[in-house]
Design an enzyme around this catalytic site. Structure first.
Site, PDB file in Angstrom:
ATOM      1  N   ASP A 162       7.078  -5.928   5.778  1.00  0.00           N
ATOM      2  CA  ASP A 162       5.642  -5.630   5.681  1.00  0.00           C
ATOM      3  C   ASP A 162       5.086  -5.719   7.102  1.00  0.00           C
ATOM      4  OD1 ASP A 162       3.001  -5.333   4.444  1.00  0.00           O
ATOM      5  OD2 ASP A 162       2.702  -7.446   4.863  1.00  0.00           O
ATOM      6  N   SER A 163       3.821  -5.313   7.244  1.00  0.00           N
ATOM      7  CA  SER A 163       3.179  -5.458   8.551  1.00  0.00           C
ATOM      8  C   SER A 163       2.967  -6.930   8.909  1.00  0.00           C
ATOM      9  CB  SER A 163       1.816  -4.759   8.526  1.00  0.00           C
ATOM     10  OG  SER A 163       0.974  -5.398   7.579  1.00  0.00           O
ATOM     11  N   TYR A 222      -1.354  -2.461   9.878  1.00  0.00           N
ATOM     12  CA  TYR A 222      -0.876  -1.076   9.857  1.00  0.00           C
ATOM     13  C   TYR A 222      -1.973  -0.112   9.379  1.00  0.00           C
ATOM     14  CZ  TYR A 222       4.270  -2.009  10.115  1.00  0.00           C
ATOM     15  OH  TYR A 222       5.548  -2.334  10.489  1.00  0.00           O
ATOM     16  N   GLY A 223      -2.961  -0.663   8.657  1.00  0.00           N
ATOM     17  CA  GLY A 223      -3.935   0.134   7.909  1.00  0.00           C
ATOM     18  C   GLY A 223      -4.499   1.359   8.612  1.00  0.00           C
ATOM     19  N   CYS A 254       4.997  -2.978   1.433  1.00  0.00           N
ATOM     20  CA  CYS A 254       3.755  -2.635   2.121  1.00  0.00           C
ATOM     21  C   CYS A 254       3.346  -1.260   1.609  1.00  0.00           C
ATOM     22  CB  CYS A 254       4.033  -2.590   3.620  1.00  0.00           C
ATOM     23  SG  CYS A 254       2.654  -1.995   4.603  1.00  0.00           S
ATOM     24  N   ASN A 255       2.153  -1.167   1.033  1.00  0.00           N
ATOM     25  CA  ASN A 255       1.704   0.124   0.503  1.00  0.00           C
ATOM     26  C   ASN A 255       1.516   1.144   1.618  1.00  0.00           C
ATOM     27  OD1 ASN A 255       0.673  -2.131  -1.380  1.00  0.00           O
ATOM     28  ND2 ASN A 255       0.521  -0.297  -2.632  1.00  0.00           N
ATOM     29  N   THR A 256       0.993   0.674   2.755  1.00  0.00           N
ATOM     30  CA  THR A 256       0.716   1.580   3.872  1.00  0.00           C
ATOM     31  C   THR A 256       2.017   2.154   4.440  1.00  0.00           C
ATOM     32  OG1 THR A 256      -1.094   0.046   4.364  1.00  0.00           O
ATOM     33  CG2 THR A 256      -0.661   1.773   5.979  1.00  0.00           C
ATOM     34  N   GLU A 282      -3.544 -13.130   7.282  1.00  0.00           N
ATOM     35  CA  GLU A 282      -2.690 -13.457   8.429  1.00  0.00           C
ATOM     36  C   GLU A 282      -3.120 -14.770   9.085  1.00  0.00           C
ATOM     37  OE1 GLU A 282       0.175 -11.844   9.606  1.00  0.00           O
ATOM     38  OE2 GLU A 282      -0.035 -10.827   7.679  1.00  0.00           O
ATOM     39  N   CYS A 295      -2.757  -3.219  -1.730  1.00  0.00           N
ATOM     40  CA  CYS A 295      -2.217  -3.686  -0.448  1.00  0.00           C
ATOM     41  C   CYS A 295      -1.587  -5.034  -0.732  1.00  0.00           C
ATOM     42  CB  CYS A 295      -3.338  -3.833   0.577  1.00  0.00           C
ATOM     43  SG  CYS A 295      -2.860  -4.748   2.070  1.00  0.00           S
ATOM     44  N   THR A 296      -0.384  -5.246  -0.213  1.00  0.00           N
ATOM     45  CA  THR A 296       0.362  -6.451  -0.592  1.00  0.00           C
ATOM     46  C   THR A 296      -0.231  -7.743  -0.017  1.00  0.00           C
ATOM     47  OG1 THR A 296       1.924  -6.060   1.220  1.00  0.00           O
ATOM     48  CG2 THR A 296       2.513  -5.189  -0.953  1.00  0.00           C
ATOM     49  N   HIS A 297      -1.127  -7.619   0.929  1.00  0.00           N
ATOM     50  CA  HIS A 297      -1.806  -8.840   1.409  1.00  0.00           C
ATOM     51  C   HIS A 297      -2.817  -9.359   0.375  1.00  0.00           C
ATOM     52  CE1 HIS A 297      -0.286  -7.810   5.441  1.00  0.00           C
ATOM     53  NE2 HIS A 297      -0.690  -9.006   5.846  1.00  0.00           N
TER      54      HIS A 297
END
Ligand code: DGL
Length: 252
Positions: free
Chosen positions: A6-7, A38-39, A69-71, A147, A179-181
């Site tokens: 992921d980012s 990454y968005g 990560c969806n992005t 983050e 979004c995985t966050h």
């Protein structure tokens, strides 16, 4: 071995669900936090990061890679599938379960700009938008909060409230976390949305899909893993924020 990236720390919300179904596997997780978020980055940039990270994960011995990560799924997974031999499992915004279960006929999707512009999301949306109203919004600032480990508190509440307002105002009774966050903010999201709104995290479905693919490909490990859970954490930046989330939500 399962490679996952992921980012940043967001993909750990996916790893958490995978470990529930596949507790005996070995994992290597890569947080690309030197380049997070990454968005708003270009698809070319994300594809290049995808290649670099794939090489690292394969070098560690990964047999299969989860793009948690969806992005990055939107920008890079089809390229990675063309360029590499191993299988890639990607994220799917849970528009279908939200659309099929909504009673108000309005669903909300929270995601990054990159995901909302991706062809996969647009195609899925196209399948359901005749039946339900789909209201989208970028979870502005959510990734940065996660983050920084700010998963609750006044600043987090204010940021989440701002992004939820248009969805709730439109009458959404399902909110898709695209979004995985965002699942790490689920408590705050649910608290603000109230009991009539269901917040949907696609990670359990992705974990089930991975289990099916690994079973089919004979990749499931028969012997137990020690230590439990057997996860190596790597990062392009400082690994400590991913470690903290890992310890709080997975190892703890
Ligand atoms: N967690 C990621 C996603 O699922 C990336 C968020 C970001 O870096 O902007 O989209």
């Amino acid at each position: 071995m399962i490679g996952i990236f992921d980012s940043g720390s967001g993909g750990l919300s996916v790893l958490r669900e995978i470990i529930k179904l596949l507790p005996r596997e070995r994992y290597v997780y890569y947080a690309d936090n030197a380049f997070c978020p990454y968005g708003e980055k270009s698809p070319e940039f994300i594809r290049e990061r995808g290649r670099v990270i794939t090489d690292i994960l394969l070098g560690k011995g990964a047999d299969i890679i989860v793009v948690a990560c969806n992005t990055a799924t939107a920008a890079a997974i089809s390229t990675l599938r063309k360029e590499y031999q191993n299988k890639f499992i990607g994220m799917e915004p849970a528009v279908k379960p939200a659309a099929l279960s909504s009673e108000s006929g309005v669903i909300g999707v929270l995601a990054t700009a990159g995901t909302l512009k991706g062809s996969k999301y647009l195609t899925t949306k196209g399948l359901y938008e005749d039946n339900v109203k789909i209201v989208e919004h970028i979870g502005k600032g959510f990734v940065e909060l996660v983050e920084a480990g700010l998963l609750d508190g006044p600043e987090t509440e204010a940021t989440v409230r701002r992004s939820l307002r248009p969805l709730l105002k439109a009458g959404a009774d399902r909110i898709v976390l695209g979004c995985t966050h965002y699942p790490f903010l689920k408590e705050v999201i649910s608290r603000i949305s109230g009991p009539d709104v269901q917040v949907i995290d696609p990670a359990p479905a992705v974990a089930r899909h991975l289990l099916d693919v690994m079973t089919e490909d004979g990749l499931i490990r028969e012997d137990g893993s020690e230590p439990f859970p057997d996860v190596e954490l790597l990062a392009s930046g400082d690994v400590s924020s991913a470690r903290k989330i890992f310890e709080t939500f997975i190892a703890g």
